[in-house]
Design a protein around this motif. Structure first.
Motif, mmCIF file in Angstrom:
data_model
loop_
_atom_site.group_PDB
_atom_site.id
_atom_site.type_symbol
_atom_site.label_atom_id
_atom_site.label_comp_id
_atom_site.label_asym_id
_atom_site.label_seq_id
_atom_site.Cartn_x
_atom_site.Cartn_y
_atom_site.Cartn_z
ATOM 1 N N LEU A 23 26.609 -49.323 -29.645
ATOM 2 C CA LEU A 23 27.040 -49.753 -30.970
ATOM 3 C C LEU A 23 26.345 -48.937 -32.054
ATOM 4 N N GLU A 24 25.057 -48.674 -31.888
ATOM 5 C CA GLU A 24 24.325 -47.862 -32.850
ATOM 6 C C GLU A 24 24.958 -46.470 -32.988
ATOM 7 N N ASP A 25 25.457 -45.934 -31.899
ATOM 8 C CA ASP A 25 26.084 -44.610 -31.920
ATOM 9 C C ASP A 25 27.399 -44.579 -32.702
ATOM 10 N N VAL A 26 28.106 -45.707 -32.746
ATOM 11 C CA VAL A 26 29.425 -45.709 -33.392
ATOM 12 C C VAL A 26 29.476 -46.509 -34.695
ATOM 13 N N LEU A 27 28.464 -47.317 -34.964
ATOM 14 C CA LEU A 27 28.427 -48.091 -36.207
ATOM 15 C C LEU A 27 27.591 -47.335 -37.228
ATOM 16 N N PRO A 28 28.237 -46.738 -38.219
ATOM 17 C CA PRO A 28 27.475 -45.963 -39.208
ATOM 18 C C PRO A 28 26.402 -46.824 -39.884
ATOM 19 N N ASN A 29 25.284 -46.170 -40.199
ATOM 20 C CA ASN A 29 24.243 -46.808 -40.987
ATOM 21 C C ASN A 29 23.651 -48.044 -40.285
ATOM 22 N N SER A 30 23.302 -47.889 -39.019
ATOM 23 C CA SER A 30 22.751 -49.009 -38.258
ATOM 24 C C SER A 30 21.548 -48.552 -37.447
ATOM 25 N N PHE A 31 20.754 -49.522 -37.018
ATOM 26 C CA PHE A 31 19.649 -49.211 -36.116
ATOM 27 C C PHE A 31 19.430 -50.383 -35.167
ATOM 28 N N VAL A 32 18.855 -50.060 -34.001
ATOM 29 C CA VAL A 32 18.567 -51.066 -32.981
ATOM 30 C C VAL A 32 17.111 -51.491 -33.102
ATOM 31 N N MET A 33 16.907 -52.789 -33.171
ATOM 32 C CA MET A 33 15.577 -53.376 -33.137
ATOM 33 C C MET A 33 15.432 -54.047 -31.766
ATOM 34 N N ASP A 34 14.651 -53.428 -30.892
ATOM 35 C CA ASP A 34 14.491 -53.905 -29.515
ATOM 36 C C ASP A 34 13.013 -54.137 -29.251
ATOM 37 N N GLN A 35 12.624 -55.387 -29.070
ATOM 38 C CA GLN A 35 11.213 -55.706 -28.860
ATOM 39 C C GLN A 35 10.659 -55.116 -27.569
ATOM 40 N N ASP A 36 11.505 -54.720 -26.646
ATOM 41 C CA ASP A 36 10.999 -54.045 -25.450
ATOM 42 C C ASP A 36 10.299 -52.736 -25.822
ATOM 43 N N ASN A 37 10.765 -52.089 -26.894
ATOM 44 C CA ASN A 37 10.103 -50.862 -27.348
ATOM 45 C C ASN A 37 8.691 -51.154 -27.845
ATOM 46 N N GLN A 38 8.545 -52.248 -28.595
ATOM 47 C CA GLN A 38 7.213 -52.627 -29.060
ATOM 48 C C GLN A 38 6.326 -53.023 -27.878
ATOM 49 N N ALA A 39 6.893 -53.743 -26.924
ATOM 50 C CA ALA A 39 6.126 -54.149 -25.743
ATOM 51 C C ALA A 39 5.626 -52.937 -24.973
ATOM 52 N N LEU A 40 6.491 -51.961 -24.763
ATOM 53 C CA LEU A 40 6.098 -50.754 -24.040
ATOM 54 C C LEU A 40 5.000 -50.009 -24.793
ATOM 55 N N PHE A 41 5.151 -49.865 -26.099
ATOM 56 C CA PHE A 41 4.146 -49.200 -26.932
ATOM 57 C C PHE A 41 2.800 -49.918 -26.839
ATOM 58 N N LEU A 42 2.820 -51.231 -26.996
ATOM 59 C CA LEU A 42 1.568 -51.994 -26.958
ATOM 60 C C LEU A 42 0.946 -51.986 -25.565
ATOM 61 N N ASN A 43 1.755 -52.133 -24.539
ATOM 62 C CA ASN A 43 1.227 -52.110 -23.174
ATOM 63 C C ASN A 43 0.650 -50.750 -22.816
ATOM 64 N N THR A 44 1.185 -49.700 -23.409
ATOM 65 C CA THR A 44 0.712 -48.349 -23.129
ATOM 66 C C THR A 44 -0.562 -48.015 -23.892
ATOM 67 N N TYR A 45 -0.612 -48.382 -25.161
ATOM 68 C CA TYR A 45 -1.709 -47.926 -26.014
ATOM 69 C C TYR A 45 -2.686 -49.011 -26.469
ATOM 70 N N TYR A 46 -2.289 -50.273 -26.399
ATOM 71 C CA TYR A 46 -3.139 -51.339 -26.935
ATOM 72 C C TYR A 46 -3.229 -52.541 -26.002
ATOM 73 N N LYS A 47 -3.263 -52.279 -24.720
ATOM 74 C CA LYS A 47 -3.259 -53.353 -23.724
ATOM 75 C C LYS A 47 -4.395 -54.359 -23.946
ATOM 76 N N ASN A 48 -5.571 -53.871 -24.337
ATOM 77 C CA ASN A 48 -6.718 -54.764 -24.510
ATOM 78 C C ASN A 48 -6.578 -55.705 -25.705
ATOM 79 N N LEU A 49 -5.654 -55.427 -26.604
ATOM 80 C CA LEU A 49 -5.435 -56.297 -27.753
ATOM 81 C C LEU A 49 -4.438 -57.416 -27.478
#
Length: 189
Positions: A23-49
């Motif tokens: 949908l992001e690819d075909v819906l102009p002016n949109s973005f995907v907010m996916d908490q899995d991205n935040q989870a991966l980032f935090l698990n990778t770089y800030y696991k102790n927090l």
């Protein structure tokens, strides 16, 4: 013009992320907010927090910062790509974050058969690095989701509700959402 807030609802491996990215690819002016991205980032770089029990409050706080930034600094449509299976979490999104006077609120419920989901999780090569518990599997997550006391979205909960029972319905739902975006009138603020 009102922005769209498209909120996915469904169990693991039901197609929420694939739908959101397409949908992001075909819906102009949109973005995907996916908490899995935040989870991966935090698990990778800030696991102790990360909290060891209960809600992942750090992931939720990071997500809130991203949403607030997008709301205040952009005019993008939101594609919220998470399970959003509880009525309370959807009510927070629909009533607090995306009020009807500023957004067209759309729920897209992925209501695929349990057999399809089971097949998908057992053959999935998707990384489990998004989980705080490194031993958790998608099969266990799906099993847990079957036991949850969840109320499916109902008509009237948002401005629009699309229920997908089969992956073949994705394209037609995406086209209807694009049509809704094109037909928005300017806001009188």
């Amino acid at each position: 013009m009102k922005r769209l807030a498209i909120i996915t609802v469904g169990k693991t491996h039901s197609g929420k992320t694939a739908f959101a990215r397409m949908l992001e690819d075909v819906l102009p002016n949109s973005f995907v907010m996916d908490q899995d991205n935040q989870a991966l980032f935090l698990n990778t770089y800030y696991k102790n927090l990360l909290p060891t029990e209960g809600p992942n409050t750090l992931k939720h706080a990071l997500s809130q910062v991203i949403v607030k930034h997008a709301m205040e600094q952009t005019d993008l449509h939101f594609i919220i790509c998470n399970a959003n299976r509880s009525r309370d979490s959807r009510a927070y999104l629909l009533d607090e974050l995306f009020p009807s006077d500023r957004f067209v609120r759309i729920l897209v419920h992925f209501d695929l058969a349990d057999e399809v989901l089971h097949e998908r999780v057992t053959t999935s090569a998707r990384s489990t690095a998004i989980f705080r518990d490194a031993t958790l599997t998608f099969e266990e997550l799906l099993s847990h989701q079957h036991r949850e006391d969840v109320i499916d979205p109902i008509e009237g909960e948002a401005d629009y509700l699309f229920v997908l029972k089969d992956s073949s319905e994705v394209e037609s739902v995406m086209q209807e959402i694009i049509h809704l975006a094109k037909n928005q009138k300017p806001l009188n603020i």
